[in-house]
Design an enzyme around this catalytic site. Structure first.
Site, mmCIF file in Angstrom:
data_model
loop_
_atom_site.group_PDB
_atom_site.id
_atom_site.type_symbol
_atom_site.label_atom_id
_atom_site.label_comp_id
_atom_site.label_asym_id
_atom_site.label_seq_id
_atom_site.Cartn_x
_atom_site.Cartn_y
_atom_site.Cartn_z
ATOM 1 N N CYS A 100 0.835 -1.195 0.000
ATOM 2 C CA CYS A 100 0.000 0.000 0.000
ATOM 3 C C CYS A 100 0.879 1.258 0.000
ATOM 4 C CB CYS A 100 -0.978 -0.045 1.174
ATOM 5 S SG CYS A 100 -2.410 1.041 0.950
ATOM 6 N N HIS A 131 -3.536 -5.622 1.269
ATOM 7 C CA HIS A 131 -3.322 -5.928 2.679
ATOM 8 C C HIS A 131 -3.788 -7.356 2.970
ATOM 9 C CE1 HIS A 131 -2.326 -1.868 4.016
ATOM 10 N NE2 HIS A 131 -3.338 -1.405 3.304
#
Length: 506
Positions: free
Chosen positions: A332, A440
């Site tokens: 991310c 994630h």
């Protein structure tokens, strides 16, 4: 009628979240439909529900302990700090606005009606609600507009159990001081105390327990020892604990850069649970010397953390480690930092900034936040330590406000399935020494994790581990161990009695 109990603490990181998960597990084991609830959570560790709503990780793992699917109603307000003074306000799983502390304090009364309605809707569906407070109820400067501690207990009309951490010292002063600062009607809600994180012979506490019970009139329901269980931590302060320092020797060492605004460090719990892996969270350049893999994790303030990397010397250390042939991975915000260029005309107003340049990518921040659970498949051909993961299915979730475009020299790392369409995600260099993704929870996919760890083993000339570690089974065992320990050290029958006797009309 639904029963409820609320855990509040003498401070942050006293163990409320874990003990709340333990109660959820106990009530689940006892055949009760149980749900967790925290009206307002301030955390950078968040997750995504099956319907694309964002909520705190603590309530997600508490729901897992209760054997139910996480529901955003279990955490209607999530605050995600973006700086020392500002936070992103997430209401019922969607971004509402950004506010400073003063503005949010003024805004809180407008949330009470919505929070109560959400709580009551949960209460209609479950036998027991286990509520969790935040920080301490004795924050007297915040009392008049409280919606998460005694203010929430009043809304839910439920009893409170106070949790105190003996490991940090001064436990009896913390108990006495907290109760002394409460109003009488608030003190009357406190039906018991749990002393948490004790090491040593509990007999040494008996005289102190007798005295604190005499001074306060509140019984101590139990003394929980420091437990060797592997459960998620919510607060970044927990990264100072021993288990995140990676002191135990293992075959593979993975260094995770502890960014100032690190988010979703729960991404690495499954990785840390691997029997041959040592995880180390690092903030100093010299700590990178023995890493087999370096990971830049998620960040709630990508450009601020990128500036910190440069100012602290960590950026140079990461680049030097990469030049020495050690792979570097980004997730991310960390993925964004690995690229050539970041264009931010949304959050910071800093415009175009250079990244670390390990991936030939350009990231542009956007107004809309992407929040979704996804299934994905790793690309069919992957280089180096990633080769054994080629073609494997993985699951995870996205939480980001930006789009990253690959340039020449980068290959797609995986393909996501979103809304019936295939969408490319991530980037990897031809030599495999730089790899990034928005996904994630990637390491919760057991086969993928074992494949990449074995890839790191092969780089060191070590034989692969043939057994795949099942993280879901591991978590279930940890919940059961926690429940067993709580039944042994806490008067659970008394907690049942407290809930049954404290029935107020809603």
């Amino acid at each position: 009628m639904t029963q409820a109990v609320m855990l509040q603490g003498t401070a942050s990181d006293v163990g409320k979240s874990v003990l709340a998960a333990g109660l959820c597990r106990i009530f689940y084991q006892d055949g009760l439909r149980t749900a967790p609830f925290k009206s307002q959570n301030m955390a950078l560790n968040s997750g995504i529900t099956s319907d694309g709503k964002e909520m705190g990780r603590a309530q997600i793992f508490q729901a897992e302990a209760a054997g139910i699917t996480p529901d955003v109603r279990m955490n209607p307000v999530l605050l995600k700090p973006t700086s020392d003074r500002q936070a992103q306000v997430v209401l019922m799983g969607k971004v509402a606005t950004n506010m400073d502390a003063v503005s949010y304090h003024d805004y809180k009364p407008r949330l009470r009606e919505q929070i109560l309605a959400v709580y009551n809707s949960l209460a209609q569906e479950y036998d027991v609600i286990v509520l969790e407070g935040a920080g301490s109820p004795a924050e007297i400067n915040l009392r008049d507009r409280d919606i998460v501690n005694m203010g929430m207990a009043e809304m839910a009309q439920c009893p409170v159990i106070l949790v105190a951490d003996i490991d940090r010292g001064g436990v009896f002063a913390a108990i006495y001081g907290t109760l002394a600062l409460l109003h009488k009607q608030e003190r009357d809600r406190v039906k018991g105390v749990i002393i948490n994180k004790f090491r040593g012979d509990v007999a040494l506490l008996y005289s102190g327990i007798e005295q604190i019970e005499s001074l306060t009139g509140v019984p101590v329901l139990g003394v929980m020892p420091w437990l060797d269980v592997d459960l998620e931590d919510e607060d970044g302060v927990a990264l100072q604990n021993d288990k995140y320092r990676g002191n135990a020797p293992r075959d593979i060492t993975i260094a995770i850069v502890q960014l100032p605004h690190i988010s979703n460090f729960t991404d690495f719990n499954a990785l840390a649970a691997q029997p041959d892996v040592r995880i180390r969270y690092i903030r100093r350049p010299e700590a990178l010397t023995d890493a087999d893999l370096v990971i830049l994790p998620g960040s709630k303030n990508t450009l601020s953390d990128l500036a910190w990397l440069r100012e602290s010397g960590m950026a140079d250390a990461v680049l030097q480690t990469h030049r020495q042939g050690v792979p570097v991975m980004g997730i991310c915000g960390g993925y964004q930092m690995l690229g050539d260029t970041i264009v931010d005309e949304v959050e910071s107003g800093l415009g175009t900034q250079p990244g670390l340049g390990l991936l030939n990518t350009i990231t542009r921040f956007a107004q809309d936040k992407i929040t979704t659970q996804v299934n994905a498949t790793m690309s069919g051909e992957l280089p180096s330590w990633l080769a054994a993961a080629a073609g494997l299915p993985v699951r995870g979730y996205e939480i980001h406000m930006g789009e990253t475009v690959l340039q020449e020299g980068c290959c797609t790392a995986m393909t996501l399935q979103k809304n019936g369409c295939s969408v490319a995600d991530g980037a990897v260099t031809a030599d495999g020494l730089a790899f990034g993704t928005y996904l994630h929870g990637l390491f919760d996919s057991d086969a993928f994790t074992r494949a990449v760890v074995n890839g790191l083993r092969a780089r060191k000339g070590l034989a692969p581990w043939e057994t795949t570690f099942c993280y879901a089974e591991h978590k279930a065992r940890q919940f059961d161990l926690l429940a067993e320990a709580m039944r042994q050290h806490i008067d659970i029958d008394k907690i049942y009695t407290i809930m049954q006797q404290h029935q107020e009309p809603v």
